[in-house]
Design a protein around this motif. Structure first.
Motif, PDB file in Angstrom:
ATOM      1  N   GLY A 229       5.057   4.529  -2.800  1.00  0.00           N
ATOM      2  CA  GLY A 229       4.339   3.482  -2.078  1.00  0.00           C
ATOM      3  C   GLY A 229       5.250   2.726  -1.149  1.00  0.00           C
ATOM      4  O   GLY A 229       6.419   2.516  -1.447  1.00  0.00           O
TER       5      GLY A 229
ATOM      6  N   VAL B  53      -3.459  -3.606  -3.047  1.00  0.00           N
ATOM      7  CA  VAL B  53      -2.592  -2.818  -3.920  1.00  0.00           C
ATOM      8  C   VAL B  53      -1.186  -3.394  -3.817  1.00  0.00           C
ATOM      9  O   VAL B  53      -0.876  -4.122  -2.889  1.00  0.00           O
ATOM     10  CB  VAL B  53      -2.534  -1.324  -3.497  1.00  0.00           C
ATOM     11  CG1 VAL B  53      -3.797  -0.598  -3.898  1.00  0.00           C
ATOM     12  CG2 VAL B  53      -2.292  -1.199  -1.995  1.00  0.00           C
TER      13      VAL B  53
ATOM     14  N   SER C  55       1.285   0.584  -0.638  1.00  0.00           N
ATOM     15  CA  SER C  55       0.353   1.607  -0.136  1.00  0.00           C
ATOM     16  C   SER C  55       0.995   2.971  -0.300  1.00  0.00           C
ATOM     17  O   SER C  55       2.001   3.271   0.348  1.00  0.00           O
ATOM     18  CB  SER C  55       0.063   1.362   1.354  1.00  0.00           C
ATOM     19  OG  SER C  55      -0.552   0.110   1.544  1.00  0.00           O
TER      20      SER C  55
ATOM     21  N   PRO D 180       2.203   7.180  -8.916  1.00  0.00           N
ATOM     22  CA  PRO D 180       1.009   6.420  -8.537  1.00  0.00           C
ATOM     23  C   PRO D 180       0.976   5.039  -9.190  1.00  0.00           C
ATOM     24  O   PRO D 180       0.292   4.144  -8.694  1.00  0.00           O
ATOM     25  CB  PRO D 180      -0.148   7.292  -9.056  1.00  0.00           C
ATOM     26  CG  PRO D 180       0.435   8.056 -10.195  1.00  0.00           C
ATOM     27  CD  PRO D 180       1.903   8.260  -9.866  1.00  0.00           C
TER      28      PRO D 180
ATOM     29  N   ALA E 268       0.076   1.646  -6.991  1.00  0.00           N
ATOM     30  CA  ALA E 268      -1.205   0.974  -7.168  1.00  0.00           C
ATOM     31  C   ALA E 268      -1.038  -0.424  -7.760  1.00  0.00           C
ATOM     32  O   ALA E 268      -1.660  -1.383  -7.318  1.00  0.00           O
ATOM     33  CB  ALA E 268      -2.100   1.814  -8.076  1.00  0.00           C
TER      34      ALA E 268
ATOM     35  N   LEU F 287      -6.571   2.245 -10.555  1.00  0.00           N
ATOM     36  CA  LEU F 287      -6.396   3.005  -9.316  1.00  0.00           C
ATOM     37  C   LEU F 287      -5.527   4.248  -9.506  1.00  0.00           C
ATOM     38  O   LEU F 287      -5.446   5.100  -8.625  1.00  0.00           O
ATOM     39  CB  LEU F 287      -5.762   2.113  -8.240  1.00  0.00           C
ATOM     40  CG  LEU F 287      -6.482   0.792  -7.946  1.00  0.00           C
ATOM     41  CD1 LEU F 287      -5.673  -0.065  -6.996  1.00  0.00           C
ATOM     42  CD2 LEU F 287      -7.874   1.039  -7.374  1.00  0.00           C
TER      43      LEU F 287
ATOM     44  N   ILE G  46      -5.256   8.208  -7.250  1.00  0.00           N
ATOM     45  CA  ILE G  46      -4.039   8.497  -6.474  1.00  0.00           C
ATOM     46  C   ILE G  46      -3.312   9.702  -7.059  1.00  0.00           C
ATOM     47  O   ILE G  46      -2.797  10.555  -6.330  1.00  0.00           O
ATOM     48  CB  ILE G  46      -3.132   7.249  -6.440  1.00  0.00           C
ATOM     49  CG1 ILE G  46      -3.873   6.082  -5.773  1.00  0.00           C
ATOM     50  CG2 ILE G  46      -1.838   7.546  -5.697  1.00  0.00           C
ATOM     51  CD1 ILE G  46      -3.110   4.765  -5.814  1.00  0.00           C
TER      52      ILE G  46
ATOM     53  N   GLN H 284      -0.231  -1.798 -14.828  1.00  0.00           N
ATOM     54  CA  GLN H 284      -0.311  -0.503 -14.155  1.00  0.00           C
ATOM     55  C   GLN H 284      -0.197   0.657 -15.134  1.00  0.00           C
ATOM     56  O   GLN H 284      -0.201   1.811 -14.711  1.00  0.00           O
ATOM     57  CB  GLN H 284       0.749  -0.409 -13.060  1.00  0.00           C
ATOM     58  CG  GLN H 284       2.173  -0.326 -13.569  1.00  0.00           C
ATOM     59  CD  GLN H 284       3.170  -0.729 -12.491  1.00  0.00           C
ATOM     60  OE1 GLN H 284       2.921  -1.629 -11.694  1.00  0.00           O
ATOM     61  NE2 GLN H 284       4.300  -0.073 -12.448  1.00  0.00           N
TER      62      GLN H 284
ATOM     63  N   ASP I 178      -4.319   5.513   4.270  1.00  0.00           N
ATOM     64  CA  ASP I 178      -4.279   4.646   3.089  1.00  0.00           C
ATOM     65  C   ASP I 178      -5.159   5.262   2.001  1.00  0.00           C
ATOM     66  O   ASP I 178      -6.327   4.914   1.859  1.00  0.00           O
ATOM     67  CB  ASP I 178      -4.777   3.250   3.478  1.00  0.00           C
ATOM     68  CG  ASP I 178      -4.713   2.290   2.313  1.00  0.00           C
ATOM     69  OD1 ASP I 178      -4.181   2.660   1.247  1.00  0.00           O
ATOM     70  OD2 ASP I 178      -5.218   1.157   2.464  1.00  0.00           O
TER      71      ASP I 178
ATOM     72  N   SER J  16      -5.195   4.904  -1.150  1.00  0.00           N
ATOM     73  CA  SER J  16      -5.711   4.015  -2.209  1.00  0.00           C
ATOM     74  C   SER J  16      -6.918   3.219  -1.745  1.00  0.00           C
ATOM     75  O   SER J  16      -7.629   2.640  -2.576  1.00  0.00           O
ATOM     76  CB  SER J  16      -4.619   3.082  -2.751  1.00  0.00           C
ATOM     77  OG  SER J  16      -3.571   2.892  -1.868  1.00  0.00           O
TER      78      SER J  16
ATOM     79  N   ALA K 228      -9.404  12.268  -4.269  1.00  0.00           N
ATOM     80  CA  ALA K 228      -9.407  10.838  -4.597  1.00  0.00           C
ATOM     81  C   ALA K 228     -10.807  10.247  -4.651  1.00  0.00           C
ATOM     82  O   ALA K 228     -10.967   9.086  -5.008  1.00  0.00           O
ATOM     83  CB  ALA K 228      -8.562  10.074  -3.582  1.00  0.00           C
TER      84      ALA K 228
END
Lengths: 338, 338, 338, 338
Positions: free
Chosen positions: A239, A247, A250, A271, A275, A280, A284, A313, D252, D254, D291
């Protein structure tokens, strides 16, 4: 390297650029356009030269680097995929390798419980942090050496290789004495003292992307490891920082195909840190496997509500087990397995 | 801390949040709205608690932290401005302190020439890098210990305090033996091992902002230094990473008034690393002083065309001297002097 | 334009690039390096060609545009500064032009009170929004035509030119019938239908930067206005979107010197929308003048607590008057006046 | 809405906040902490109120909005998924809907060839631009009305609904006379005049995300459409602007799970504009389906080398056909079909 001269640059200024280039062992070709002159500098190591040494010369408008600044990590230098062996678990091959476990090692009970659970669900490597870099000095900093010892015990008892983070250049020997795979965290991607020591150790390493670093900078950091002779490097997208605030970070999904084109190193995806929220993570994770990731690094905690770090998470073992079912189907649909 | 429950959260879920809060020593006040319940958590250290320990509980929609995560760096804790003394040069007072010199120490001749020139032009501190963190392993890495010795010589002969970067946590004692002020580079702003060691050293320190870190994260990193008892901390804004590609980094000019409201620590600005090009340095330097910066950190090189590092962003001594004239006028127009 | 061929590209692939270039009227020069061939495409309009038409050809690794995509807004095409005349008030000359007034026109009383106050304090242009683009459909959308009539009355009675925003391409004639200067808001910087109509109108225009647009894209949008024959274009920096969350937008202070190098158009700065908070406006305004801005656009409201739009970023008339004193000193220190 | 008072705020200042809240019809609950008072404002429309009207009051430190500023697009208001019918093709159900075609309509031959090819490969909707918003005034601007007529012919002859962009608020009736689905481009996401007119038209619409807009702003823009009574809204993620420069925009990924939690509207993904390069499209397209995307919008051109617009990101019909095979397998692995 392409040097664009200013409109009306003098012959002396052009000669200055040519002389500088020749002093660096480069070949030169002049392109005289209608408005301005463009000087092409040719040679095999122009990616490693700083464009600034030409940009600073009089009469120069701009300098564009054509070659990439990284070298050893590039697919041009090594066209075939690198396979990294994590004590027998191969990353970068047909198998999608799942590394899972708690953000931080908290206790023997916690680690054994979650380690057993993720192995049963199909994970091949156990993750767990002993040294925790925390943004606030008032937060839990990890069990440190005691955490390493617990990881080594888990490896013995559960029969699974372990990956853990190293944060201090002087701890590389210590940590690699306990772990199968080292991890360089996002905030340390450009900690060059750390990279150099890990490079010398030859221990397999997961190099996480700096959360505000370009892919080019990331592969240049990998060159630090490779230049010391360590080719056991796994890249981990986790990310990037953007303006989006739903989030924590990203996830840059396009990094996967970009890296597959530019580099021979295997790529995995985290992920969980991207996230920042367990709900989420599955979407991902599935996207990453569909896009061609060679593995995933997922946080699992037996009781996220009581986790000392990053419980929000973390998946529970049962959520993780359910996700693994879905991931197996996705992996199969792109010609791989878990 | 404000916990927003989901629409239709059960009484049991609300009770769970309340119990968790009480277990952390917090007071609780329930706000029952028409659609949903909002739980306010009250206490003096809610800024240091992770919102996640509540966000992970069942029935919780979102958690908002009202208090800032930093504490010691905040103006609420210490309303009066901190003054930092760099071997007699005070930063944070009426004087705008100019620190100038080459990006990297290259040789005795180079350092003495530029050191003398910047002192004559009115700089109060000499900067120069001995340990250079470089994005590529193939670039010049600095003179290291020999560079420190040259800096100490320059201090003696020119009579000016010196500031230099330290990159390895284990080098803090070494570097502070030679330098008057330590510098933490942008890529090390969250190198917590380094911060902790510098905090213990009590040596004055310039803490550069991580190029992708928020002001809140920056002040939280300053807390690492302050928590160890080192209150001699100067913050240095040096540009943040954005999408704009005409500069190396975008200088965040609003960071100056934001920091003046939020923190008691002095703030200086590095226009050279932000701009990446000498022609942009004067405008940014003048803007910084007009906006209330307590000082500037400017790169000056006797011969930028031959600089080993960052020549493109370096001013020549004569450009620097001219800029100092302009800066004096600006400083006066905001009630300060250089 | 520089076309880098892939390592090992065939002669046929190189020939394909050459043929495509010739079909576009370009000259071609081949640079055969040790590893790869680089094709330089030369011509006077390569900035307006899409690099993609070459990137899509077989054997091409990457294409780099050397020339900028904008043309009419560039200083290369017109080296001398453009002066824009706003009904007698000249922007781009020695005077720093202050435009001030309320975010939205709310009533005759409000507009007359604030208009008189900003004129007395030294502002040369009155700003006020009649058509308000709002992010939520449930917010106040402006007085629209009635607001334009109030602006025209204020101009008469106070004796000051007015600037106001136009949002619909079909309203250009209407709005320019009332206002001396049109304003294109940040969200409309790439509303090309709107730009084309304003270009045809020849009315002076303030073109605000899109909050996520590069300077290159901004100047290319200015080309839309200039290409229709309207050279009365003022650029307005108003903050860009970054990850920093202590301000609404991060003011890009380096945009000022970058634009002064790249373009002949005058540049003003809107500190109010960038900061989003009145307490940050003075520092940013002073920085902008010190960095070389040709003017400022500042929100002033007689009673910010009752403002229908953006009260938080508005100065009171007395705060504005005090700021004007400080700005006069800064302007003088950079050789200008207000 | 949570109002945090400054430390030491007076009773009068607290009363001022309470009075302002009551004047807006809100309930108030005071939370007196050890250091400061926090005022909770309760009511059903606090998301639509500007936090600024409280932040501007004396004694206020900060204001935090708990409720989202959007309303009609939120899943809280409408828990069940919205299905959008594009002339019989349902988006948001079990089927993953593929919309494909050229970036710009160039000629009858081009459109018929690619339209037939994408239909045979399994696409359900034909895309093609007639009005092209271009960043440079010197680029091809689309066939405009003639392009609409070609799209209508293609629909007839091929038997497939068509989607095309509308850029001018006054063209909504014209374009919806030819097209089955309207498209709002990224640069127009906050063109509120355009949104209002499309909202009134009740025509199904693809609302692309502004490339620098948050998900919250995007759903608030959707509220403009919904508030006018048009509930046939499809959201389209197409990449956001970040610092990463190896792609045109960073997709993006997510956003998909975030939108599925926050909104009832269907979500599709445009991998072509995000990537900017055909070689990256397949990986991103597969990731999007994995996703949970409800559809894809993919550029296909019979001869990308000759495309007038965006050839580099277009797939050939045969590449598209191959990708469709892979997408079918992925769709199946997540319980859907194409």
């Amino acid at each position: 390297m392409i040097v664009e001269m200013k409109t009306g640059a003098s012959q002396g200024e052009i000669d200055g650029v040519v002389a500088k280039a020749r002093s660096q062992g480069l070949d030169v070709q002049l392109n005289k356009g209608t408005d301005k002159t463009v000087v092409a500098l040719l040679g095999s190591n122009t990616g490693q030269l700083s464009p600034d040494i030409f940009a600073v010369l009089p009469g120069v408008e701009s300098v564009t680097r054509i070659m990439k600044p990284y070298k050893l990590a590039s697919r041009e230098v090594k066209p075939r995929d690198t396979l990294v062996s994590c004590s027998g678990v191969e990353v970068g091959g047909e198998r999608v390798v799942i590394m899972a476990g708690p953000c931080a090692v908290e206790s023997k009970e916690q680690l054994m419980e979650v380690g057993g659970a993720v192995k049963r669900a199909g994970a091949s490597v156990l993750r767990g942090g002993a040294f925790k870099p925390r943004t606030s000095p008032f937060s839990f900093q990890g069990l440190q050496k005691a955490g390493l010892e617990l990881l080594a015990q888990a490896r013995e008892q559960i029969g699974i290789p372990v990956v853990t983070e190293v944060v201090d250049p002087h701890d590389v020997a210590l940590v690699s004495g306990y772990a199968d795979v080292l991890q360089v965290g996002s905030r340390n991607m450009q900690n060059f003292a750390l990279l150099t020591n890990i490079g010398k150790s030859r221990c397999p390493v997961v190099l996480k992307r700096g959360f505000a670093c370009t892919i080019t900078e990331w592969l240049t950091a990998a060159d630090y490891l490779l230049a010391e002779g360590n080719d056991q490097v796994i890249l981990c997208e986790r990310g990037i920082r953007t303006f989006e605030d739903s989030v924590r970070f990203s996830l840059d999904i396009s990094a996967i195909p970009v890296l597959k084109k530019s580099s021979h190193l295997p790529v995995i995806v985290d992920p969980s840190h991207a996230a920042g929220h367990y709900s989420l993570v599955p979407a991902i994770a599935k996207a990453a496997v569909a896009a061609g990731a060679d593995g995933l690094l997922i946080e699992v905690h037996p009781n996220p509500k009581e986790a000392l770090v990053d419980g929000l998470q973390s998946l529970t073992p049962s959520d993780f087990t359910r996700l693994m079912e879905e991931l197996r189907t996705i992996a199969k649909s792109v010609g791989r397995y878990i």
